[in-house]
Design an enzyme around this catalytic site. Structure first.
Site, PDB file in Angstrom:
ATOM      1  N   GLY A   1       0.785  -1.218   0.103  1.00  0.00           N
ATOM      2  CA  GLY A   1       0.157   0.025   0.124  1.00  0.00           C
ATOM      3  C   GLY A   1       0.864   1.260   0.123  1.00  0.00           C
ATOM      4  N   CYS A   2       0.436   2.259  -0.548  1.00  0.00           N
ATOM      5  CA  CYS A   2       1.132   3.514  -0.593  1.00  0.00           C
ATOM      6  C   CYS A   2       1.444   4.006   0.879  1.00  0.00           C
ATOM      7  CB  CYS A   2       0.212   4.688  -1.078  1.00  0.00           C
ATOM      8  SG  CYS A   2      -1.336   5.009  -0.538  1.00  0.00           S
ATOM      9  N   TYR A   3       0.498   4.448   1.931  1.00  0.00           N
ATOM     10  CA  TYR A   3       1.010   4.494   3.179  1.00  0.00           C
ATOM     11  C   TYR A   3       2.016   3.786   3.683  1.00  0.00           C
ATOM     12  CZ  TYR A   3      -2.734   8.341   2.982  1.00  0.00           C
ATOM     13  OH  TYR A   3      -3.676   9.169   2.492  1.00  0.00           O
TER      14      TYR A   3
END
Length: 306
Positions: free
Chosen positions: A120-122
């Site tokens: 995921g990005c975060y």
């Protein structure tokens, strides 16, 4: 045996991440196979395509990803490798986590794995900062962490993009995920090596692409009498090759959310006060780059050996 020109099918190529991957694949020696847009929900058509390719990239909601994986695993004979961009398999024991910089040897695991979960990005920013420090014993596994993050609005998908660019009725800044149950928390806890779930507060700003993940720390609460120099040395050693993720010792006075927009890089910084008793760790990158499509391309290169 893999074909001379590896074949890839992106299941969900019309979404934000899928389009980003498709665009980046133009720079690789691969053949991208597609189905007509009107047949994108036809499982038989999709499965027929999957049976012909070397790698399937899933850019689908979690449940749809699970259905596609089950269909692929039901194929007799040839089964393609799978790279999944959803949250469905990121902590699954049968899947390799697609953050190549996680540890020495992680890239080799991705290279040989039939099933890889794109991060995921975060999560990518949080894990990049926390995993080396927890592993080194500088941050305790049960440390009461707070993680703050801001993303460009492209991370919210087509509807959010339209609210900023078309209807223009979106706020300039917005906190969300205030139930404190964000979908990226399980992988952050798992791959950062934490035993205590952090407080994670994501937000969206009025800029298309980019991301900052930040973690504040009181130095006197760190383990093993660690100081700021220990933090810097740990991050510098862990990311010594600096190929995609790099520790930058020169600390900027300000950090802009779109600093690395339109790139696939990530920069880590350690900011401290004059007394050297407080620190803020930051990871800056593009939410659609190293946070999504760029990471997928990095994994595709490894999985196909291109």
């Amino acid at each position: 045996m893999m074909s001379q020109m590896p074949k890839i099918f992106i299941d969900g190529e019309y979404g934000t991440t899928g389009l980003g991957i498709r665009q980046r694949l133009g720079n690789l020696p691969v053949q991208v196979c597609s189905i007509p847009v009107e047949q994108r929900h036809d499982m038989k058509v999709r499965l027929d395509m999957m049976a012909q390719v070397d790698l399937v990239v899933l850019c689908l909601p979690d449940e749809a990803s699970r259905e596609s994986v089950a269909a692929i695993q039901s194929l007799s004979g040839h089964q393609p490798k799978v790279l999944d961009a959803s949250t469905a398999f990121r902590t699954h024991p049968d899947w390799v986590y697609g953050f190549a910089e996680l540890d020495l040897g992680q890239a080799e695991k991705i290279k040989s794995a039939p099933l890889v979960a794109n991060p995921g990005c975060y999560s990518s920013g949080a894990i990049a900062l926390l995993h080396p420090l927890v592993k080194a014993g500088i941050i305790a596994k049960d440390y009461p962490l707070t993680i703050n993050a801001i993303s460009g609005y492209s991370g919210g998908g087509k509807q959010m993009i339209a609210s900023y660019e078309v209807t223009k009725d979106a706020p300039p800044f917005m906190l969300y995920g205030l139930s404190l149950q964000h979908k990226h928390l399980p992988e952050i806890v798992h791959y950062a090596g934490l035993s205590r779930e952090p407080i994670f507060v994501p937000s969206v700003g009025n800029f298309p692409q980019g991301m900052i993940v930040s973690v504040p720390l009181h130095v006197d609460t760190l383990s093993n009498n660690a100081n700021i120099d220990d933090i810097k040395q740990c991050l510098q050693q862990h990311y010594a090759d600096g190929n995609v993720v790099s520790f930058v010792d020169e600390v900027p006075a300000k950090v802009s959310g779109d600093h690395l927009a339109l790139t696939d890089q990530m920069e880590l910084h350690v900011h401290s006060n004059v007394r050297q008793d407080m620190v803020v760790l930051t990871a800056t990158f593009d939410n659609l780059g190293k946070g999504a499509s760029g990471a997928a391309i990095q994994n595709i290169r490894l999985m196909l050996g291109v």
